[in-house]
Design an enzyme around this catalytic site. Structure first.
Site, mmCIF file in Angstrom:
data_model
loop_
_atom_site.group_PDB
_atom_site.id
_atom_site.type_symbol
_atom_site.label_atom_id
_atom_site.label_comp_id
_atom_site.label_asym_id
_atom_site.label_seq_id
_atom_site.Cartn_x
_atom_site.Cartn_y
_atom_site.Cartn_z
ATOM 1 N N GLN A 238 9.231 7.538 2.686
ATOM 2 C CA GLN A 238 9.134 8.001 1.302
ATOM 3 C C GLN A 238 9.850 9.345 1.135
ATOM 4 O O GLN A 238 10.194 10.002 2.120
ATOM 5 C CB GLN A 238 7.672 8.149 0.888
ATOM 6 N N HIS A 268 -11.111 13.712 -5.670
ATOM 7 C CA HIS A 268 -11.590 13.615 -4.292
ATOM 8 C C HIS A 268 -13.105 13.721 -4.180
ATOM 9 O O HIS A 268 -13.714 13.095 -3.303
ATOM 10 C CB HIS A 268 -10.879 14.654 -3.418
ATOM 11 N N ASP A 292 -2.973 13.908 2.917
ATOM 12 C CA ASP A 292 -3.033 15.293 2.448
ATOM 13 C C ASP A 292 -4.276 16.024 2.934
ATOM 14 O O ASP A 292 -4.387 17.243 2.787
ATOM 15 C CB ASP A 292 -2.973 15.344 0.918
ATOM 16 N N ASP A 312 -2.843 7.450 8.726
ATOM 17 C CA ASP A 312 -1.820 7.555 7.684
ATOM 18 C C ASP A 312 -0.475 7.212 8.306
ATOM 19 O O ASP A 312 -0.141 7.703 9.395
ATOM 20 C CB ASP A 312 -1.794 8.963 7.094
ATOM 21 N N ASP A 346 0.677 2.129 10.943
ATOM 22 C CA ASP A 346 0.474 1.197 9.828
ATOM 23 C C ASP A 346 -0.984 0.764 9.831
ATOM 24 O O ASP A 346 -1.497 0.262 10.845
ATOM 25 C CB ASP A 346 1.384 -0.014 9.989
ATOM 26 N N ALA A 347 -1.664 0.948 8.705
ATOM 27 C CA ALA A 347 -3.107 0.700 8.645
ATOM 28 C C ALA A 347 -3.451 -0.750 8.978
ATOM 29 O O ALA A 347 -4.430 -1.021 9.683
ATOM 30 C CB ALA A 347 -3.631 1.079 7.262
ATOM 31 N N ASP A 364 -7.850 5.205 0.782
ATOM 32 C CA ASP A 364 -7.191 6.072 -0.203
ATOM 33 C C ASP A 364 -5.677 5.862 -0.165
ATOM 34 O O ASP A 364 -4.902 6.799 0.030
ATOM 35 C CB ASP A 364 -7.539 7.542 0.098
#
Length: 502
Positions: A238, A268, A292, A312, A346-347, A364
């Site tokens: 990204q 959050h 984040d 993540d 990768d989740a 999330d």
């Protein structure tokens, strides 16, 4: 014919093929960054590009004389068009209404020029090799060049050079081929001196663009953002942009706002506390996405939590929030806590390999705007995370806006229910995004709303929580389909509902 020419031209095939595919990948990536929906953008770019190459191949039959000279001129043009196209697209994205016409126009022009190259090279070499040898050699170099391009583009070029520098670099390589051929075979080329000068001037211009690529990128991005850009980086996954106005920080991924420091606490706190406050014995927590660290910040307010695993995909994201002083202050050093384990993977793949159980799972991920993210909202994925949930545990999923995208929201809810989970949908208002939705899911059929919360919260309270569970008529439940890997209906809902807003 000079004995060096066949070898040199076969090497040119390799460079031409590599450059041609790089231009195609740049166009697809840039379209995804600017327009979203990577599957659609790459599909249409590839289709237009290949069709244009076919046009170029067809047009090659009209080049009857001075073919070597024509090849050199086309190489120069390919280098100039391909090398500068990303800059033009970035600079003009905000200022023209018909951006797609410009995008596909440049893709078509590049494809036509690239489509001319190989047929002309084969005709130059046809008297040197038998036809079967000529075809096998040309296409061998062609395919090897394409393979190289497909490997180095995501692994090296985008992470370390970015789109604009990559464009200029391969533009230089194209024109360099023209210059080398022209310099070595001046006697066989009409107007060799003119072509050699044109090549040198073109390389100089492209080199200047390469040197000032960061300045060009910063200027073009500044046209798209109202605030000052203080950080920008392209990762393999990204484009990360961080802006600042006064004390306000905003994070954008591929041009989409992820949070504003003014009101991210509303998002959050709503994501974490309704679920975790109902689990006074929770010790093991899993966060998927959330690179984040802001959800982790909220989770660390619970002293009973012993460990937090954050998964993540993008290391560039988690590293930024572990090292940037302003962002460390915002997430209160959450990703540096000894309780936190950061895993960049990768989740979907990671979950498949796990046997651990968790008391609380936060999902999330970005909104399901494309199929690569949409797979993380499917029943297949939810079956996997259900297996990781303790019997009395809770999963919470960010689920886009129930006001703007009610079909998307309730599709997530139905998909969670389809794997045997009991759901508790809720929503709250986040000024930067509007009305936003979340869904808690659990094995048990009963959710007990907490009466008290950890101290220091800015938004969540017993009163606000009561309001979050009420859905007025314009956000009320509706019938939708289950999101599956083989239909990705959620992505379709999302595109339809957000198309008039984004």
């Amino acid at each position: 014919m000079d004995k060096r020419l066949p070898t040199l031209l076969l090497l040119s095939v390799f460079v031409v093929a590599t450059c041609g595919l790089i231009y195609e990948l740049i166009a697809g990536t840039l379209a995804s960054y600017l327009l979203g929906d990577s599957v659609t953008q790459f599909s249409t770019i590839i289709g237009v590009y290949l069709f244009s190459m076919g046009i170029g191949s067809w047009l090659s039959k009209y080049f009857d004389k001075n073919i070597l000279s024509w090849f050199i001129q086309i190489e120069i043009l390919v280098g100039l068009v391909g090398g500068t196209s990303s800059t033009l697209l970035f600079l003009l994205f905000e200022s023209i209404a018909s951006f797609r016409i410009l995008l596909y126009g440049l893709v078509s022009l590049t494809g036509i020029l690239v489509g001319l190259e190989i047929p002309l090279l084969m005709r130059i070499l046809e008297n040197r090799y038998e036809f079967k040898d000529l075809v096998s050699r040309v296409f061998t170099f062609d395919y090897i060049g394409a393979l190289l391009a497909s490997l180095i583009f995501p692994l090296l070029l985008i992470p370390y050079l970015g789109i604009v520098k990559t464009s200029y670099l391969f533009g230089i390589l194209n024109v360099l081929v023209a210059l080398i051929v022209c310099a070595n075979f001046r006697k066989e080329i009409r107007g060799a001196k003119y072509l050699q000068t044109a090549s040198i001037v073109s390389i100089a211009g492209l080199l200047a663009g390469f040197i000032y690529a960061e300045t060009i990128t910063s200027f073009s991005e500044s046209l798209s953002y109202n605030d000052t850009i203080i950080y920008s980086k392209s990762t393999p996954y990204q484009r990360i942009i961080l802006t600042k106005r006064g004390k306000t920080l905003r994070l954008f991924l591929n041009g989409n706002l992820q949070f504003s420091s003014d009101d991210e606490y509303r998002y959050h706190e709503a994501l974490v506390h309704p679920g975790l406050s109902a689990l006074p014995e929770a010790k093991q927590v899993l966060v998927m996405g959330g690179g984040d660290g802001l959800a982790v910040r909220e989770i660390l307010k619970y002293p009973q939590v012993k460990s937090i695993t954050l998964v993540d995909l993008d290391k560039g994201m988690t590293s930024l929030f572990q090292n940037n002083s302003m962002l460390i202050k915002l997430n209160q050093k959450a990703l540096l806590s000894p309780k936190v384990k950061v895993i960049n993977a990768d989740a979907f793949s990671w979950v498949r390999s796990q046997k651990d159980k968790f008391d609380f799972i936060v999902v999330d991920f970005p909104d399901p705007s494309n199929y690569s993210v949409g797979k993380l909202y499917t029943n297949s994925f939810y079956k996997l995370i259900k297996e990781m949930l303790q019997p009395d545990g809770i999963i919470v999923v960010q689920s886009t806006s129930p006001y703007v995208a009610p079909n998307s929201f309730w599709s997530v809810n139905k998909t969670l229910e389809s794997v045997g989970l009991h759901t508790v949908p809720y929503h709250n208002y986040v000024p930067s995004f509007g009305e936003w939705g979340y869904i808690m899911a659990m094995n048990k059929a009963y959710y007990k709303k907490p009466e008290t919360f950890v101290p220091g919260l800015k938004f969540i309270s017993k009163g606000s929580l009561d309001q979050m569970f009420y859905f007025p008529k314009d956000m009320s439940r509706r019938e939708t389909e289950v999101n599956k890997l083989n239909n990705q209906v959620l992505v379709k809902y999302f595109e339809e509902e957000w198309s008039d807003v984004l």
